[in-house]
Enzyme design. Structure first.
Site, mmCIF file in Angstrom:
data_model
loop_
_atom_site.group_PDB
_atom_site.id
_atom_site.type_symbol
_atom_site.label_atom_id
_atom_site.label_comp_id
_atom_site.label_asym_id
_atom_site.label_seq_id
_atom_site.Cartn_x
_atom_site.Cartn_y
_atom_site.Cartn_z
ATOM 1 C CB THR A 198 -0.831 0.071 1.303
ATOM 2 O OG1 THR A 198 -1.600 -1.102 1.425
ATOM 3 C CG2 THR A 198 -1.736 1.283 1.329
ATOM 4 C CB VAL A 227 -13.069 -3.662 1.120
ATOM 5 C CG1 VAL A 227 -12.500 -2.321 1.561
ATOM 6 C CG2 VAL A 227 -13.993 -3.479 -0.073
ATOM 7 N N GLY A 228 -9.779 -4.149 1.750
ATOM 8 C CA GLY A 228 -8.755 -4.193 2.794
ATOM 9 C C GLY A 228 -8.861 -3.017 3.743
ATOM 10 C CG ASP A 229 -5.253 -2.053 5.761
ATOM 11 O OD1 ASP A 229 -5.191 -2.541 4.596
ATOM 12 O OD2 ASP A 229 -4.246 -1.636 6.364
ATOM 13 N N GLY A 250 0.131 -3.288 5.174
ATOM 14 C CA GLY A 250 0.277 -4.677 5.609
ATOM 15 C C GLY A 250 -0.986 -5.468 5.391
HETATM 16 N N1 GLY Z 1 -3.037 -3.214 3.184
HETATM 17 C C1 GLY Z 1 -3.644 -3.436 1.947
HETATM 18 C C2 GLY Z 1 -4.645 -4.504 1.947
HETATM 19 O O1 GLY Z 1 -4.597 -5.413 2.763
HETATM 20 O O2 GLY Z 1 -5.526 -4.460 1.114
#
Ligand code: GLY
Length: 338
Positions: A198, A227-229, A250
């Site tokens: 990211t 969907v990620g963080d 991460g």
């Molecule tokens: N940190 C990016 C994701 O896990 O989508």
């Protein structure tokens, strides 16, 4: 000439991790993105402009394949994007998640913030919004992402992120149906920790304006719709001009459960220095997931900054970029993971 001399003398006296404002920090050694953000600020752009331009360059350059088009194909081979931008003065946020067909995710995130009264748009509807706002719809697939996808299919769809389904996801491709029994198992993580994952940027100017943002194409072989963080407020990034800003990178499925960026900013508000705040945010996650892959960058309103990362099999040191008036160019910094 006296003023520059005094300024440089002052800057030389600053201990490590302290920078005079303005300061721009980004995750990973994405040098061109760092330069784009810094140069934007130096040429009169706002902190929001700096965050947007830095993330946007990464989207164009596909920073290590983990940002922008042509990376991290999902189970159907499609690349989708997540991004967010936060104005730490007004506490407004624009975010997009599972964005399809549009390359400039951070631009769409900013349009959500500036051209709607909403905060986050997702999936197909986010893409329609983007097209309405003048963003070009394009195929995000590349030869590289097609190859990643076809090799995965040839390898019986391994690895994947399914559990408690039939056929056995550790051996077979889908389509999957729920299994009768729900078995407790440790979360299986397949994040490619050799790649970065990211871009997160935080920017603070000399007038105290603060912004933060992120952009990513998520996780390779993700379940469609995942969907990620990165677009989640307080997880991927957070900014508040009364305390500072933070951005995380991460394993988003784990990290978003702990809102590490929000936690770090709140700890800085309570008086923690940025390095301590970053470490505390990582420690909170580590308690539950000792081997998780992740790192965070933090900066407070006086221009102090820091970073922390969790020691994992493929991450012993985390590299990030810092730009200040001292160097007037991005400088790579490193922190040992713990
Ligand atoms: N940190 C990016 C994701 O896990 O989508």
């Amino acid at each position: 000439m006296a003023a520059p001399l005094l300024l440089s003398t002052y800057l030389l006296l600053l201990p490590l991790g302290q920078a005079a404002l303005p300061v721009v920090i980004n995750t990973w050694p994405f040098k061109n993105a760092a330069a784009a953000a810094w140069n934007t600020l130096q040429s009169g752009g706002s902190v929001l402009d700096a965050v947007e331009k830095g993330c946007a360059l990464c989207e164009v350059e596909q920073c290590d394949g983990t940002v922008g088009y042509g990376g991290s194909p999902d189970e159907t081979g499609e690349t989708t994007l997540d991004a967010m931008i936060m104005n730490g003065d007004t506490m407004e946020v624009g975010a997009v998640a599972n964005l399809r067909r549009i390359k400039n995710a951070i631009g769409v995130a900013r349009a959500v913030m500036e051209r709607t009264d909403q905060t986050m748009l997702v999936g197909e509807s986010a893409s329609v919004f983007a097209e309405d706002m003048g963003f070009i719809a394009e195929d995000l697939t590349t030869i590289k992402s097609t190859n990643i996808f076809s090799n995965w299919l040839k390898g019986n769809c391994q690895p994947n992120y399914r559990k408690n389904v039939v056929p056995d996801p550790s051996k077979s491709c889908g389509p999957y149906k729920p299994s009768v029994a729900l078995k407790q198992s440790n979360r299986t993580r397949h994040a490619n920790t050799n790649s970065h994952d990211t871009i997160g940027i935080i920017a603070l100017d000399q007038d105290g304006h603060v912004a933060a943002g992120t952009s990513t194409n998520g996780l390779t072989h993700k379940v469609p719709g995942r969907v990620g963080d990165s677009p989640v407020i307080g997880a991927g990034a957070y900014a508040d001009r009364s305390a500072g800003a933070a951005a995380a990178t991460g394993d988003g499925d784990i990290m978003m459960c702990f809102l590490p960026s929000y936690l770090a900013v709140e700890l800085m508000r309570a008086g923690a220095d940025p390095s301590t705040a970053c470490e505390a945010a990582i420690s909170r996650i580590k308690r539950h997931y000792p081997q998780f892959f992740g790192a965070i960058i933090c900066a407070n309103t006086t221009g102090h900054y820091g970073a922390a990362c969790n020691k994992a099999p493929t991450l012993s040191q985390f590299h990030y970029m810092v730009s200040t008036s001292e160097t007037n160019t991005p400088v790579q910094k490193s922190v040992n993971c713990f």
